[in-house]
Structure formats: C-alpha cells, structure tokens
Scaffold this motif. Structure first.
Motif, short mmCIF file in Angstrom:
data_model
loop_
_atom_site.label_atom_id
_atom_site.label_comp_id
_atom_site.label_asym_id
_atom_site.label_seq_id
_atom_site.Cartn_x
_atom_site.Cartn_y
_atom_site.Cartn_z
N ASP A 1 0.83 -1.21 0.00
CA ASP A 1 0.00 0.00 0.00
C ASP A 1 0.86 1.25 0.00
O ASP A 1 0.64 2.20 -0.78
CB ASP A 1 -0.90 0.02 1.23
N LEU A 2 1.85 1.28 0.89
CA LEU A 2 2.68 2.46 1.05
C LEU A 2 3.62 2.65 -0.14
O LEU A 2 3.88 3.78 -0.57
CB LEU A 2 3.46 2.37 2.36
N ALA A 3 4.11 1.53 -0.69
CA ALA A 3 4.98 1.63 -1.87
C ALA A 3 4.20 2.06 -3.11
O ALA A 3 4.77 2.60 -4.06
CB ALA A 3 5.66 0.28 -2.12
N ARG A 4 2.89 1.81 -3.09
CA ARG A 4 2.03 2.24 -4.20
C ARG A 4 1.72 3.72 -4.12
O ARG A 4 1.23 4.33 -5.07
CB ARG A 4 0.74 1.41 -4.17
N GLY A 5 1.96 4.32 -2.95
CA GLY A 5 1.75 5.76 -2.80
C GLY A 5 0.64 6.14 -1.86
O GLY A 5 0.35 7.34 -1.70
N GLN A 6 -0.01 5.14 -1.21
CA GLN A 6 -1.06 5.49 -0.24
C GLN A 6 -0.45 6.20 0.96
O GLN A 6 0.66 5.90 1.38
CB GLN A 6 -1.80 4.23 0.22
N ALA A 7 -1.23 7.11 1.55
CA ALA A 7 -0.75 7.85 2.72
C ALA A 7 -0.74 6.98 3.96
O ALA A 7 0.14 7.10 4.82
CB ALA A 7 -1.62 9.08 2.95
N VAL A 8 -1.73 6.10 4.07
CA VAL A 8 -1.84 5.18 5.21
C VAL A 8 -2.23 3.81 4.68
O VAL A 8 -2.83 3.69 3.61
CB VAL A 8 -2.89 5.66 6.24
N PRO A 9 -1.92 2.74 5.43
CA PRO A 9 -2.30 1.41 4.96
C PRO A 9 -3.81 1.21 4.97
O PRO A 9 -4.53 1.86 5.75
CB PRO A 9 -1.61 0.47 5.95
N SER A 10 -4.29 0.33 4.10
CA SER A 10 -5.73 0.07 4.01
C SER A 10 -6.27 -0.54 5.30
O SER A 10 -7.42 -0.30 5.67
CB SER A 10 -6.01 -0.88 2.83
N VAL A 11 -5.47 -1.35 5.96
CA VAL A 11 -5.86 -2.00 7.23
C VAL A 11 -4.86 -1.59 8.29
O VAL A 11 -3.65 -1.80 8.13
CB VAL A 11 -5.90 -3.53 7.09
N LEU A 12 -5.34 -0.99 9.37
CA LEU A 12 -4.46 -0.61 10.47
C LEU A 12 -4.26 -1.81 11.40
O LEU A 12 -5.23 -2.53 11.70
CB LEU A 12 -5.05 0.57 11.24
N PRO A 13 -3.04 -2.05 11.87
CA PRO A 13 -2.78 -3.24 12.68
C PRO A 13 -3.33 -3.13 14.09
O PRO A 13 -3.50 -2.03 14.63
CB PRO A 13 -1.25 -3.32 12.69
N SER A 14 -3.59 -4.30 14.67
CA SER A 14 -4.06 -4.38 16.05
C SER A 14 -3.26 -5.48 16.76
O SER A 14 -3.11 -6.58 16.23
CB SER A 14 -5.56 -4.70 16.07
N TRP A 15 -2.74 -5.18 17.94
CA TRP A 15 -1.95 -6.16 18.71
C TRP A 15 -2.89 -7.10 19.47
O TRP A 15 -3.04 -8.25 19.13
CB TRP A 15 -0.99 -5.44 19.65
N GLU A 16 -3.53 -6.64 20.50
CA GLU A 16 -4.60 -7.32 21.24
C GLU A 16 -4.33 -8.80 21.51
O GLU A 16 -5.23 -9.64 21.45
CB GLU A 16 -5.94 -7.18 20.48
N ARG A 17 -3.08 -9.15 21.83
CA ARG A 17 -2.75 -10.58 22.04
C ARG A 17 -3.41 -11.15 23.30
O ARG A 17 -3.52 -12.37 23.44
CB ARG A 17 -1.23 -10.77 22.11
N HIS A 18 -3.85 -10.28 24.20
CA HIS A 18 -4.48 -10.77 25.44
C HIS A 18 -5.76 -11.53 25.16
O HIS A 18 -6.22 -12.31 26.01
CB HIS A 18 -4.77 -9.59 26.37
#
Length: 450
Positions: A180-197
């Motif tokens: 996404d970012l290498a294509r030129g988008q400002a932010v990724p299409s999906v934002l990551p979530s940790w939430e391992r708990h």
C-alpha cells in the motif's frame, strides 16, 4: 528448470521512519508455542508495467521507504524477542532496532520461472535472505526482506518473518501494508491491532478435556524415515472443471454443503495416503489450520487488523484401507466433521493446554497431511501500481514442517480461470504415484458422474 545465483548486496538495517513506543509487548498463548520458534517465508513476483520505470535503484528506495513507514504502524516487528525466566515464554522488546533489507540481482528472466508461476520456484534459496539458524529467534531481527531484480525488469519480494509474531494471514497483512505504502497510499488500508491478550488462557489447562473433545490420538512428533529421503515439490491446480468433477461425485446433500477446501483436502489426503503406500491397517490423519479471525464467535471478537497467530489446528483420522478403498464421500465427511469441531469451547480448551506449555497436536509427520487455506487472501490487493503481481505464495523451503505444509493459494491457469494451487512435497517415487493417483481418481469420478 532454470538455475541461477543471486548477487546480493550487504544487508541493510531498516528502522521505523519515525519515533515509536519503547515498551514490552506480551505474546499470546498461541504465539508462545515452542513449535512456532522458526522463520517462514512468502515470495511475491512482480512485472513492471513499463520496463525500467522506475529504475531498479529507485524501486528499491521506494520499497525500503515503505518498509520503514510500515514499521511505524507495526513497530513491535522492529524489536527483538526476549525469553522470560524459565525459557518457556517470550516477550517483544519494542526497541526499534529494525529489520533487514537485502537487494539482489539475478541473471534470469521472469518468464523462465514458468506459467503459472507456482512452487517449486527455481533456486528458491537465492531469492530469500540468509537468516542463519531458522529456529533461533531470540535477539534476532524479526523480519528479513529481499528484493531480487531480474534482467527483464521483473522482481521478487521475499518476506521472511518469525512465526511467533505472525501467522500466514498476519504476514500477508503486513506485506499488504508495505505494498500500500509503496504504491503511494498515505496510510495502509488496514491498520494493525496487537490485542494478544484475547488469546490468553483464563483458566487452568485441561489436557484430558481437550483430548476428549478432539478425537485424534497423539503420537510423538519425530522425523520419520520418509523425511530422510530427497523430497520433491510439485503444485497441482484445481480449477472449475476439477472442482465440479469432485463435487458431482458426492451425494446431493454433501455436494451442496461441501466447501472447495473440503473437496480438495479430502481428494489430496486420499491420493497422498495411497501414494505413500501405508499398510491398510495403519491410521493416518489430515491436519488443517483454521483461521479463528472469521470462525471464532467470541465476545469481544478478534479485531480487524489483528496480525498475531490466530490459527488453530484440527485433525481428521482414518484407517488407510477404509480411506483409500472407500468413496470420496467418506473423506469429505471426515474433513467436514473435523472443521466444525472448532467451536468456542474447543478454542478455550486449546488455550488452556497451551498455557501450560504443552503441545496440543503431536502427529507422526509421515502419516499426516498438513494443509492451510490462504487462497482468499486477496492477491489483487498486492498490486504495486507501477508493477503488477504475477504470482507467489509459500516458499516450500527451509524447515521440514514448512516444506510439508501445503498452503493453498489462488492463481490463474493457462485459460485465465481462477484456480486453487496446492503445493505438495513428497519423496520422488511417492510424488509420481501421487500424480497418477490424482489423475486416475479425477477420471474415475468424471466417468461415475455421467
């Protein structure tokens, strides 16, 4: 098959593009499995839409910049794993020490890799970063990315990551972020979530309850004699015609309900078992990995963007004589019944077992077919804009379990039809028997449906 040697640059350390939190992240009970202490690789192949644009050095700079920006969102990946006292649990020190990027060149054209572009990839080790011991993960970079430029202007991106941090779906999500970012988008299409708990046990483990719930018998996970032979890899395509042939051979009720995964897995398991020539009274199993992101109905659910390990193993067992001598219907029903065992109760029991540091699946590798389905991971979302994706998937290289795990991916055949590609690794003679078995079974099912 074409052969080549890649000319690699010195490894570069890529750190997050901006300051990131300095903290310690806890892993889930699923992440902490000792069997996941290894590195696994996905490879994606690209063809430039305009040859030479951008220039190879510029393209490498674009990808490195995108990787650095992606690490701002996925900042734990730029850290290092550390063992807690006792050695059974790992945590991530978010130190922003960075990941490894290698630029390479190979004197070969993309079209020499074949069409469709599926495993086994020629000289696959030349396309992958050299990471040392694949099962040594503590205090090492968690991600290695090699970009290999071909003389036609195409290139490969090989993403090697520590399995304790991501499963196959998480790895694809991170790679999509870089794309996404290498294509030129400002932010990724999906934002990551940790939430391992959300995948940590809240109760005492109960191995007996798990074994009662999952009817597979455990046996020591050892390297059997077949694994000492030279293995070969081939990929088999299941297109509309093959799927229709498998489906039409089933009773109407099962033909309507069976998924493509169930059909393919049942057929491959049956033919693979016959090809390995086990004794009729031996027990064999199919081990498949089910993604809890969509199938686990817990509250709260795993959030969108979760990139940790959320894949759970279920098993179907059969006696060789009955599996290979019976109709395909029998194998499909066994696979289906095993899939529906992944309930909320099942996941809770697995988490309890893992919390005690126990294996919840131990199988003899020569009697197990291991499969996972990532065919719906969205290949079209991997487009770079200035370069189009032309193939890719699991590397089928490295650790023996990686080589034995068939990761189903999607691709197009020579007719342009959407297919499921199923890579298989077997000893050479067994591979010949497997291919013959699969062809014979398909023809037999086609005749019986007339």
């Amino acid at each position: 098959m074409v052969t080549f040697t890649a000319c690699r640059s010195r490894p570069e350390v890529v750190v997050p593009a901006r300051a990131t939190p300095q903290e310690v992240k806890q892993l889930s009970d699923v992440d902490n499995q000792r069997d996941l202490r290894l590195y696994v690789t996905f490879i994606e192949f690209y063809r430039r839409r305009v040859v030479g644009v951008p220039e190879p050095s510029t393209a490498s700079s674009i990808i490195k910049a995108a990787l650095a920006e992606a690490l701002v969102y996925y900042y734990p990946v730029a850290g290092r794993l550390r063992e807690l006292p006792g050695g059974d649990k790992l945590v991530v020190d978010c130190t922003a020490e960075g990941v490894v990027f290698v630029e390479a060149h190979a004197d070969v054209r993309l079209e020499e890799f074949g069409t469709p572009l599926v495993p086994p990839y020629p000289c696959v080790d030349e396309l992958i970063c050299q990471v040392g011991d694949l099962r040594a993960v503590v205090a090492k970079p968690l991600l290695y990315l090699q970009k290999t430029e071909f003389k036609c202007g195409g290139f490969a991106l090989a993403l090697t990551m520590c399995h304790n941090i991501v499963d196959a779906f998480g790895k694809i999500q991170l790679l999509k972020c870089i794309i996404d970012l290498a294509r030129g988008q400002a932010v990724p299409s999906v934002l990551p979530s940790w939430e391992r708990h959300l995948l940590v046990s809240s109760a005492e483990a109960a191995s007996e309850s798990y074994q009662a719930h999952n009817n597979a018998k455990s046996s020591p996970a050892e390297t059997p004699p077949m694994m000492l032979e030279e293995m070969v890899t081939r990929t088999f395509l299941f297109g509309p015609k093959e799927i229709a042939t498998l489906r039409v051979s089933l009773p109407a009720r099962l033909a309507r309900s069976a998924t493509v995964f169930e059909l393919i897995t049942a057929a491959v398991w049956r033919c693979r078992t016959a090809a390995l020539e086990h004794a009729p009274d031996e027990r064999v199993c199919v081990v498949f990995l089910t993604n809890a992101r969509g199938s686990w109905k817990r509250d709260p659910p795993l959030p969108p963007g979760f990139y940790g390990n959320a894949v759970f193993t279920t098993i179907a067992e059969a006696v060789v004589g009955k599996l290979c001598g019976g109709p395909l219907t029998y194998a499909v029903e066994l696979v289906h019944e095993a899939k529906i065992r992944m309930t909320d109760e099942y996941v809770r029991l697995v988490l309890d077992v893992l919390a005690r540091g126990e294996r919840y699946v131990n199988v003899a590798l020569d009697k197990a077919f291991i499969a996972t389905d990532v065919s719906r991971s969205g290949n079209h979302l991997m487009d770079l804009g200035w370069a189009e994706r032309v193939g890719g998937g699991g590397s089928m290289a490295g650790d023996i379990v990686n080589r034995l795990t068939s990761a189903y991916m999607s691709c197009k055949n020579a007719k342009g039809e959407e297919c499921v590609m199923v890579p298989i690794s077997l000893p050479e003679l067994a591979m010949e028997r497997f291919a013959s078995q699969l062809t014979a079974v398909t023809k037999e099912l086609a005749r019986s449906s007339l």
